[in-house]
Design a protein around this motif. Structure first.
Motif, PDB file in Angstrom:
ATOM      1  N   GLY A  53      -6.014  16.704  -2.774  1.00 46.92           N
ATOM      2  CA  GLY A  53      -6.511  15.143  -1.871  1.00 46.92           C
ATOM      3  C   GLY A  53      -5.080  14.271  -2.064  1.00 46.92           C
ATOM      4  O   GLY A  53      -3.699  14.582  -2.934  1.00 46.92           O
ATOM      5  N   VAL A  54      -5.477  12.750  -2.089  1.00 51.66           N
ATOM      6  CA  VAL A  54      -4.377  11.493  -2.192  1.00 51.66           C
ATOM      7  C   VAL A  54      -4.631  10.476  -2.581  1.00 51.66           C
ATOM      8  O   VAL A  54      -6.309  10.477  -2.994  1.00 51.66           O
ATOM      9  CB  VAL A  54      -3.362  11.041  -0.313  1.00 51.66           C
ATOM     10  N   VAL A  55      -4.383   9.710  -3.427  1.00 49.39           N
ATOM     11  CA  VAL A  55      -4.256   9.231  -4.041  1.00 49.39           C
ATOM     12  C   VAL A  55      -3.656   7.892  -3.223  1.00 49.39           C
ATOM     13  O   VAL A  55      -2.398   7.865  -2.932  1.00 49.39           O
ATOM     14  CB  VAL A  55      -3.588   8.623  -5.875  1.00 49.39           C
ATOM     15  N   THR A  56      -4.335   6.644  -3.603  1.00 48.70           N
ATOM     16  CA  THR A  56      -3.502   5.488  -2.590  1.00 48.70           C
ATOM     17  C   THR A  56      -4.061   4.742  -3.505  1.00 48.70           C
ATOM     18  O   THR A  56      -4.318   4.240  -4.783  1.00 48.70           O
ATOM     19  CB  THR A  56      -4.370   4.614  -1.687  1.00 48.70           C
TER      20      THR A  56
ATOM     21  N   THR B 185      -9.885   1.971   2.107  1.00 45.09           N
ATOM     22  CA  THR B 185     -10.577   3.106   2.876  1.00 45.09           C
ATOM     23  C   THR B 185      -9.890   3.676   4.214  1.00 45.09           C
ATOM     24  O   THR B 185      -9.356   4.668   4.062  1.00 45.09           O
ATOM     25  CB  THR B 185     -11.940   3.488   2.944  1.00 45.09           C
ATOM     26  N   GLY B 186      -9.343   2.232   4.790  1.00 40.47           N
ATOM     27  CA  GLY B 186      -8.348   2.336   5.988  1.00 40.47           C
ATOM     28  C   GLY B 186      -7.237   3.531   5.453  1.00 40.47           C
ATOM     29  O   GLY B 186      -6.396   4.186   6.095  1.00 40.47           O
ATOM     30  N   HIS B 187      -6.680   2.593   4.831  1.00 40.25           N
ATOM     31  CA  HIS B 187      -5.175   3.341   4.104  1.00 40.25           C
ATOM     32  C   HIS B 187      -5.385   4.214   3.621  1.00 40.25           C
ATOM     33  O   HIS B 187      -4.144   5.093   3.965  1.00 40.25           O
ATOM     34  CB  HIS B 187      -4.543   2.432   3.114  1.00 40.25           C
TER      35      HIS B 187
ATOM     36  N   TRP C  68       0.535  -0.834   0.388  1.00 36.41           N
ATOM     37  CA  TRP C  68      -0.151  -0.272   0.046  1.00 36.41           C
ATOM     38  C   TRP C  68       0.874   1.378   0.264  1.00 36.41           C
ATOM     39  O   TRP C  68       1.836   1.549   0.343  1.00 36.41           O
ATOM     40  CB  TRP C  68      -0.641   0.254   1.024  1.00 36.41           C
ATOM     41  N   GLU C  69       0.245   1.707  -1.056  1.00 40.31           N
ATOM     42  CA  GLU C  69       1.290   3.457  -0.681  1.00 40.31           C
ATOM     43  C   GLU C  69      -0.096   4.360  -1.121  1.00 40.31           C
ATOM     44  O   GLU C  69      -1.365   4.266  -1.686  1.00 40.31           O
ATOM     45  CB  GLU C  69       2.714   3.852  -1.636  1.00 40.31           C
ATOM     46  N   THR C  70       0.804   6.012  -0.373  1.00 42.94           N
ATOM     47  CA  THR C  70      -0.608   7.223  -0.723  1.00 42.94           C
ATOM     48  C   THR C  70       0.050   8.079  -0.993  1.00 42.94           C
ATOM     49  O   THR C  70       1.415   8.442  -0.150  1.00 42.94           O
ATOM     50  CB  THR C  70      -1.650   7.386   0.481  1.00 42.94           C
ATOM     51  N   HIS C  71      -0.580   9.089  -1.703  1.00 44.26           N
ATOM     52  CA  HIS C  71       0.834   9.413  -2.521  1.00 44.26           C
ATOM     53  C   HIS C  71      -0.070  11.368  -2.553  1.00 44.26           C
ATOM     54  O   HIS C  71      -1.219  11.123  -3.154  1.00 44.26           O
ATOM     55  CB  HIS C  71       1.367  10.053  -3.524  1.00 44.26           C
ATOM     56  N   PRO C  72       0.141  12.425  -2.365  1.00 48.44           N
ATOM     57  CA  PRO C  72      -0.516  13.387  -2.764  1.00 48.44           C
ATOM     58  C   PRO C  72      -0.787  13.647  -4.323  1.00 48.44           C
ATOM     59  O   PRO C  72       0.368  13.525  -4.738  1.00 48.44           O
ATOM     60  CB  PRO C  72       0.157  14.823  -2.631  1.00 48.44           C
ATOM     61  N   VAL C  73      -1.892  14.123  -5.032  1.00 46.01           N
ATOM     62  CA  VAL C  73      -1.737  14.257  -6.560  1.00 46.01           C
ATOM     63  C   VAL C  73      -1.516  15.491  -7.173  1.00 46.01           C
ATOM     64  O   VAL C  73      -2.059  15.723  -7.079  1.00 46.01           O
ATOM     65  CB  VAL C  73      -4.427  13.707  -6.914  1.00 46.01           C
ATOM     66  N   THR C  74       0.162  14.961  -7.392  1.00 43.61           N
ATOM     67  CA  THR C  74       0.690  15.798  -7.854  1.00 43.61           C
ATOM     68  C   THR C  74       0.354  15.973  -9.532  1.00 43.61           C
ATOM     69  O   THR C  74      -0.700  15.061 -10.165  1.00 43.61           O
ATOM     70  CB  THR C  74       2.145  15.755  -7.595  1.00 43.61           C
ATOM     71  N   PRO C  75       0.578  16.900 -10.154  1.00 46.84           N
ATOM     72  CA  PRO C  75       0.029  16.669 -11.802  1.00 46.84           C
ATOM     73  C   PRO C  75       0.756  15.027 -12.693  1.00 46.84           C
ATOM     74  O   PRO C  75      -0.163  14.804 -13.139  1.00 46.84           O
ATOM     75  CB  PRO C  75       0.770  17.573 -12.341  1.00 46.84           C
ATOM     76  N   SER C  76       1.694  14.553 -11.791  1.00 51.40           N
ATOM     77  CA  SER C  76       2.227  13.487 -12.790  1.00 51.40           C
ATOM     78  C   SER C  76       1.738  11.948 -12.110  1.00 51.40           C
ATOM     79  O   SER C  76       2.186  11.564 -12.421  1.00 51.40           O
ATOM     80  CB  SER C  76       3.822  13.596 -11.619  1.00 51.40           C
ATOM     81  N   ARG C  77       0.044  12.787 -11.187  1.00 52.96           N
ATOM     82  CA  ARG C  77      -0.749  11.561 -10.563  1.00 52.96           C
ATOM     83  C   ARG C  77      -1.771  11.814 -10.645  1.00 52.96           C
ATOM     84  O   ARG C  77      -3.151  11.071 -10.239  1.00 52.96           O
ATOM     85  CB  ARG C  77      -0.284  10.910  -9.302  1.00 52.96           C
ATOM     86  N   PHE C  78      -1.752  13.074 -11.841  1.00 50.58           N
ATOM     87  CA  PHE C  78      -2.775  13.079 -11.952  1.00 50.58           C
ATOM     88  C   PHE C  78      -3.774  12.304 -12.516  1.00 50.58           C
ATOM     89  O   PHE C  78      -4.897  11.811 -12.506  1.00 50.58           O
ATOM     90  CB  PHE C  78      -2.933  14.482 -13.026  1.00 50.58           C
ATOM     91  N   ASP C  79      -3.508  11.274 -13.721  1.00 50.66           N
ATOM     92  CA  ASP C  79      -4.028   9.942 -14.695  1.00 50.66           C
ATOM     93  C   ASP C  79      -4.588   9.024 -13.736  1.00 50.66           C
ATOM     94  O   ASP C  79      -5.718   8.681 -13.862  1.00 50.66           O
ATOM     95  CB  ASP C  79      -3.361   9.401 -15.384  1.00 50.66           C
ATOM     96  N   ASP C  80      -3.971   8.714 -12.708  1.00 49.41           N
ATOM     97  CA  ASP C  80      -3.847   7.985 -11.596  1.00 49.41           C
ATOM     98  C   ASP C  80      -4.944   8.366 -10.869  1.00 49.41           C
ATOM     99  O   ASP C  80      -6.014   7.517 -10.162  1.00 49.41           O
ATOM    100  CB  ASP C  80      -2.852   7.651 -10.572  1.00 49.41           C
TER     101      ASP C  80
ATOM    102  N   VAL D 255      -6.121   2.623  -6.587  1.00 48.96           N
ATOM    103  CA  VAL D 255      -7.711   2.297  -5.551  1.00 48.96           C
ATOM    104  C   VAL D 255      -8.323   3.099  -5.040  1.00 48.96           C
ATOM    105  O   VAL D 255      -9.402   2.606  -5.160  1.00 48.96           O
ATOM    106  CB  VAL D 255      -7.236   1.026  -5.183  1.00 48.96           C
ATOM    107  N   GLY D 256      -7.993   3.931  -5.198  1.00 43.52           N
ATOM    108  CA  GLY D 256      -8.044   5.184  -3.957  1.00 43.52           C
ATOM    109  C   GLY D 256      -8.619   6.847  -3.959  1.00 43.52           C
ATOM    110  O   GLY D 256      -7.301   6.898  -4.478  1.00 43.52           O
ATOM    111  N   TRP D 257      -9.552   7.179  -3.975  1.00 42.74           N
ATOM    112  CA  TRP D 257      -9.298   9.429  -3.733  1.00 42.74           C
ATOM    113  C   TRP D 257      -9.326   9.768  -2.180  1.00 42.74           C
ATOM    114  O   TRP D 257     -10.825   8.993  -1.706  1.00 42.74           O
ATOM    115  CB  TRP D 257      -9.511   9.724  -4.885  1.00 42.74           C
ATOM    116  N   CYS D 258      -9.103  10.610  -2.022  1.00 45.66           N
ATOM    117  CA  CYS D 258     -10.157  11.047  -1.111  1.00 45.66           C
ATOM    118  C   CYS D 258      -9.199  12.897  -1.416  1.00 45.66           C
ATOM    119  O   CYS D 258      -7.963  13.035  -1.016  1.00 45.66           O
ATOM    120  CB  CYS D 258      -9.031  10.892   0.039  1.00 45.66           C
ATOM    121  N   ASN D 259     -10.340  14.252  -1.026  1.00 51.77           N
ATOM    122  CA  ASN D 259     -10.399  14.902  -1.265  1.00 51.77           C
ATOM    123  C   ASN D 259     -10.004  15.157   0.510  1.00 51.77           C
ATOM    124  O   ASN D 259     -11.247  15.523   0.966  1.00 51.77           O
ATOM    125  CB  ASN D 259     -11.866  15.321  -2.253  1.00 51.77           C
TER     126      ASN D 259
END
Length: 194
Positions: free
Chosen positions: A67-70, A123-125, A6-18, A77-81
């Protein structure tokens, strides 16, 4: 069999498509880009020059992405605003979700699990990753505004607000109520101090 990674990262421009693969996999112009609960329509139009996707891209290029993408084994697999409440005009001007105090909280306004990945612990991650992101930016606390469906069935179009149980599992506590509803259920104020 290897343990899931599992990894979670801020949705920077390089992660936009994810991010887009989670919230709008078919890239439909009129479908959700997770903007409506963050910005007013006029702000969306100005930011994206008429394109909701472009508005979302520009938000991701800001100092504090929205927000972040997990990821599970490298798949988004997940997005949190999540962001500072003071930077979310829809919350600043809300007549239904009032601040409880002067604490400069960060607020979770949307939680999405990608189709095909539900009931896997995403959701937990995802929420933990959102909390870690907020903490890394100096947030003293993170709030969410979910519902408590109890045994009731929830309209899936409103599920993005999350549930009380989902947030309690990761250390949030009910600290108040709002005047808002989702799926005809009152929304709570839940907070996790950092």
């Amino acid at each position: 069999m290897a343990a899931p990674q599992w990894e979670t990262h801020p949705v920077t421009p390089s992660r936009f498509d994810d991010f887009a693969d989670v919230v709008n996999p078919n890239r439909r112009a009129t479908h959700c880009w997770c903007l409506s609960h963050r910005l007013r329509q006029q702000e969306i139009d100005e930011l994206g020059q008429g394109s909701r996707e472009e508005a979302a891209r520009r938000l991701c290029a800001r100092k504090n992405p929205p927000g972040v993408v997990t990821y599970l084994d490298g798949t988004p697999v997940g997005w949190c605003n999540v962001g500072a409440r003071s930077d979310i005009p829809r919350l600043v001007h809300s007549t239904k979700i009032h601040p409880l105090d002067d604490l400069p909280v960060w607020s979770i306004i949307c939680v999405v699990v990608r189709g095909g990945h539900r009931k896997k612990g995403v959701t937990g991650h995802l929420i933990e990753g959102a909390v870690e992101y907020a903490a890394s930016r100096g947030a003293p606390a993170v709030e969410a505004y979910p519902v408590d469906p109890g045994g009731k069935r929830m309209d899936l179009t409103m599920a993005f607000v999350g549930t009380r149980a989902m947030f309690e599992k990761v250390g949030f506590e009910v600290v108040g109520e709002t005047d808002a509803v989702a799926s005809k259920m009152p929304r709570l104020v839940m907070r996790r101090m950092l």
